[in-house]
Design a protein around this motif. Structure first.
Motif, mmCIF file in Angstrom:
data_model
loop_
_atom_site.group_PDB
_atom_site.id
_atom_site.type_symbol
_atom_site.label_atom_id
_atom_site.label_comp_id
_atom_site.label_asym_id
_atom_site.label_seq_id
_atom_site.Cartn_x
_atom_site.Cartn_y
_atom_site.Cartn_z
ATOM 1 N N GLY A 1 -9.714 4.278 6.700
ATOM 2 C CA GLY A 1 -10.013 5.124 7.548
ATOM 3 C C GLY A 1 -11.200 6.240 6.596
ATOM 4 O O GLY A 1 -11.509 7.121 6.264
ATOM 5 N N LEU A 2 -11.765 5.316 5.895
ATOM 6 C CA LEU A 2 -12.967 6.206 5.401
ATOM 7 C C LEU A 2 -13.103 6.362 4.311
ATOM 8 O O LEU A 2 -13.382 7.812 4.314
ATOM 9 C CB LEU A 2 -14.305 6.371 6.613
ATOM 10 N N GLY A 3 -12.000 6.503 2.891
ATOM 11 C CA GLY A 3 -11.411 7.679 2.669
ATOM 12 C C GLY A 3 -10.020 8.403 2.489
ATOM 13 O O GLY A 3 -10.337 9.316 1.131
ATOM 14 N N THR A 4 -10.141 9.051 4.283
ATOM 15 C CA THR A 4 -8.749 9.325 4.437
ATOM 16 C C THR A 4 -7.716 8.809 3.749
ATOM 17 O O THR A 4 -6.823 10.382 3.393
ATOM 18 C CB THR A 4 -9.364 9.923 5.787
ATOM 19 N N GLY A 5 -7.539 7.953 3.342
ATOM 20 C CA GLY A 5 -6.386 7.578 3.102
ATOM 21 C C GLY A 5 -6.410 7.762 1.601
ATOM 22 O O GLY A 5 -5.057 7.692 1.356
ATOM 23 N N THR A 6 -7.477 8.533 1.559
ATOM 24 C CA THR A 6 -7.271 9.154 -0.485
ATOM 25 C C THR A 6 -7.432 10.894 -0.308
ATOM 26 O O THR A 6 -6.848 11.143 -1.697
ATOM 27 C CB THR A 6 -8.120 8.982 -1.335
ATOM 28 N N ILE A 7 -6.600 11.358 0.904
ATOM 29 C CA ILE A 7 -6.466 12.746 1.090
ATOM 30 C C ILE A 7 -4.748 12.798 0.210
ATOM 31 O O ILE A 7 -4.416 12.265 1.049
ATOM 32 C CB ILE A 7 -6.570 13.248 1.940
ATOM 33 N N THR B 1 3.073 0.100 -5.210
ATOM 34 C CA THR B 1 1.694 0.547 -6.262
ATOM 35 C C THR B 1 1.036 1.206 -5.870
ATOM 36 O O THR B 1 -0.006 -0.392 -5.220
ATOM 37 C CB THR B 1 1.741 -0.725 -7.609
ATOM 38 N N PRO B 2 0.844 1.875 -5.998
ATOM 39 C CA PRO B 2 -0.543 2.804 -4.821
ATOM 40 C C PRO B 2 -1.986 1.949 -5.614
ATOM 41 O O PRO B 2 -1.581 1.590 -6.749
ATOM 42 C CB PRO B 2 -0.838 3.186 -4.996
ATOM 43 N N ILE B 3 -2.842 1.432 -4.967
ATOM 44 C CA ILE B 3 -4.335 0.472 -5.566
ATOM 45 C C ILE B 3 -4.595 1.697 -5.831
ATOM 46 O O ILE B 3 -5.008 3.029 -5.749
ATOM 47 C CB ILE B 3 -4.782 0.245 -3.972
ATOM 48 N N ASN B 4 -6.047 1.553 -7.067
ATOM 49 C CA ASN B 4 -6.415 2.549 -7.405
ATOM 50 C C ASN B 4 -7.368 2.958 -6.620
ATOM 51 O O ASN B 4 -8.775 2.252 -5.630
ATOM 52 C CB ASN B 4 -8.059 1.187 -8.506
ATOM 53 N N THR B 5 -7.664 4.801 -6.764
ATOM 54 C CA THR B 5 -8.680 5.112 -5.392
ATOM 55 C C THR B 5 -9.864 5.193 -5.888
ATOM 56 O O THR B 5 -11.009 4.645 -4.489
ATOM 57 C CB THR B 5 -8.175 6.009 -5.517
ATOM 58 N N GLN B 6 -10.474 4.606 -6.958
ATOM 59 C CA GLN B 6 -12.101 4.549 -7.675
ATOM 60 C C GLN B 6 -11.968 2.826 -6.913
ATOM 61 O O GLN B 6 -13.333 2.534 -6.137
ATOM 62 C CB GLN B 6 -11.538 3.852 -8.723
ATOM 63 N N LEU B 7 -11.461 2.038 -6.360
ATOM 64 C CA LEU B 7 -11.525 0.723 -5.705
ATOM 65 C C LEU B 7 -12.477 1.038 -4.723
ATOM 66 O O LEU B 7 -13.180 0.461 -3.844
ATOM 67 C CB LEU B 7 -10.481 0.040 -5.375
ATOM 68 N N ILE B 8 -11.607 2.139 -3.898
ATOM 69 C CA ILE B 8 -11.548 2.557 -2.413
ATOM 70 C C ILE B 8 -13.277 2.696 -2.647
ATOM 71 O O ILE B 8 -14.339 2.555 -1.336
ATOM 72 C CB ILE B 8 -10.854 4.005 -1.628
ATOM 73 N N TRP B 9 -13.648 3.942 -3.262
ATOM 74 C CA TRP B 9 -15.208 4.178 -3.533
ATOM 75 C C TRP B 9 -16.445 3.297 -3.508
ATOM 76 O O TRP B 9 -17.110 3.081 -3.195
ATOM 77 C CB TRP B 9 -15.185 5.475 -3.879
ATOM 78 N N ARG B 10 -15.346 2.170 -4.320
ATOM 79 C CA ARG B 10 -16.909 0.940 -4.421
ATOM 80 C C ARG B 10 -17.270 -0.286 -3.606
ATOM 81 O O ARG B 10 -17.516 -0.936 -3.659
ATOM 82 C CB ARG B 10 -16.176 0.710 -5.527
ATOM 83 N N ASN B 11 -15.724 -0.542 -2.942
ATOM 84 C CA ASN B 11 -15.685 -1.392 -2.171
ATOM 85 C C ASN B 11 -15.913 -1.501 -0.752
ATOM 86 O O ASN B 11 -14.619 -0.578 -0.397
ATOM 87 C CB ASN B 11 -14.380 -2.593 -2.204
ATOM 88 N N PRO B 12 -16.553 -1.718 0.066
ATOM 89 C CA PRO B 12 -16.846 -1.389 1.791
ATOM 90 C C PRO B 12 -15.570 -1.258 2.488
ATOM 91 O O PRO B 12 -15.389 -1.150 3.450
ATOM 92 C CB PRO B 12 -18.349 -1.544 2.179
ATOM 93 N N ASN B 13 -14.883 -3.062 1.482
ATOM 94 C CA ASN B 13 -13.715 -2.744 2.472
ATOM 95 C C ASN B 13 -12.453 -2.243 2.609
ATOM 96 O O ASN B 13 -11.860 -1.953 2.884
ATOM 97 C CB ASN B 13 -13.197 -4.950 2.395
ATOM 98 N N TYR B 14 -12.433 -1.899 1.604
ATOM 99 C CA TYR B 14 -11.678 -0.896 0.555
ATOM 100 C C TYR B 14 -11.908 0.204 2.154
ATOM 101 O O TYR B 14 -10.874 1.145 2.216
ATOM 102 C CB TYR B 14 -11.013 -0.737 -0.576
ATOM 103 N N SER C 1 -6.496 -9.046 5.369
ATOM 104 C CA SER C 1 -6.901 -9.493 3.821
ATOM 105 C C SER C 1 -6.739 -8.796 2.632
ATOM 106 O O SER C 1 -6.840 -9.789 1.672
ATOM 107 C CB SER C 1 -8.581 -10.241 4.391
ATOM 108 N N LEU C 2 -6.953 -7.280 3.263
ATOM 109 C CA LEU C 2 -6.231 -6.742 1.873
ATOM 110 C C LEU C 2 -5.404 -6.318 1.529
ATOM 111 O O LEU C 2 -5.057 -7.190 0.138
ATOM 112 C CB LEU C 2 -7.080 -5.880 2.025
ATOM 113 N N SER C 3 -4.501 -6.916 2.052
ATOM 114 C CA SER C 3 -2.633 -6.904 1.629
ATOM 115 C C SER C 3 -2.569 -7.943 1.173
ATOM 116 O O SER C 3 -1.405 -7.484 -0.122
ATOM 117 C CB SER C 3 -1.866 -6.375 3.552
ATOM 118 N N HIS C 4 -3.365 -9.188 1.333
ATOM 119 C CA HIS C 4 -2.928 -10.087 0.078
ATOM 120 C C HIS C 4 -4.059 -9.812 -0.952
ATOM 121 O O HIS C 4 -3.540 -9.777 -1.555
ATOM 122 C CB HIS C 4 -3.842 -11.767 1.201
ATOM 123 N N GLU C 5 -4.953 -9.531 -1.089
ATOM 124 C CA GLU C 5 -5.655 -8.919 -2.079
ATOM 125 C C GLU C 5 -4.872 -8.235 -3.038
ATOM 126 O O GLU C 5 -4.645 -8.284 -4.078
ATOM 127 C CB GLU C 5 -7.155 -8.565 -2.147
#
Length: 83
Positions: free
Chosen positions: A24-30, A6-19, A74-78
């Motif tokens: 990869g500084l957002g490259t994982g959303t490409i 189940t992919p994570i919400n891509t909006q979370l990547i842009w809102r949370n610096p850890n994500y 930590s993020l994989s647990h989250e």
């Protein structure tokens, strides 16, 4: 048995610096070849440390590896997905 991904919400990547860092500084959303773009994103970081002494280079790599491992763990647990 393999769990369905189940992919994570891509909006979370842009809102949370850890994500953002973990993806990869957002490259994982490409949508096409995110790993390739993440590799291309790493080139400037390599160029920044390429002229360091071998001792400094190894220290930087160890610190970044420990930080990345902790962050991914930590993020994989989250998000509930084993990495």
């Amino acid at each position: 048995m393999i769990k369905s991904f189940t992919p994570i919400n891509t909006q979370l990547i842009w809102r949370n610096p850890n994500y953002f860092i973990a993806c990869g500084l957002g490259t994982g959303t490409i949508p096409i070849a995110p790993g390739t773009f993440a590799t291309l994103m790493s080139i400037p970081f390599y160029l920044l440390i390429a002229d360091f002494s071998i001792f400094s280079y190894v220290i930087v790599l160890l610190v970044l590896t420990i930080f990345a491992s902790y962050l991914c763990h930590s993020l994989s647990h989250e998000i509930g997905i084993h990495d």
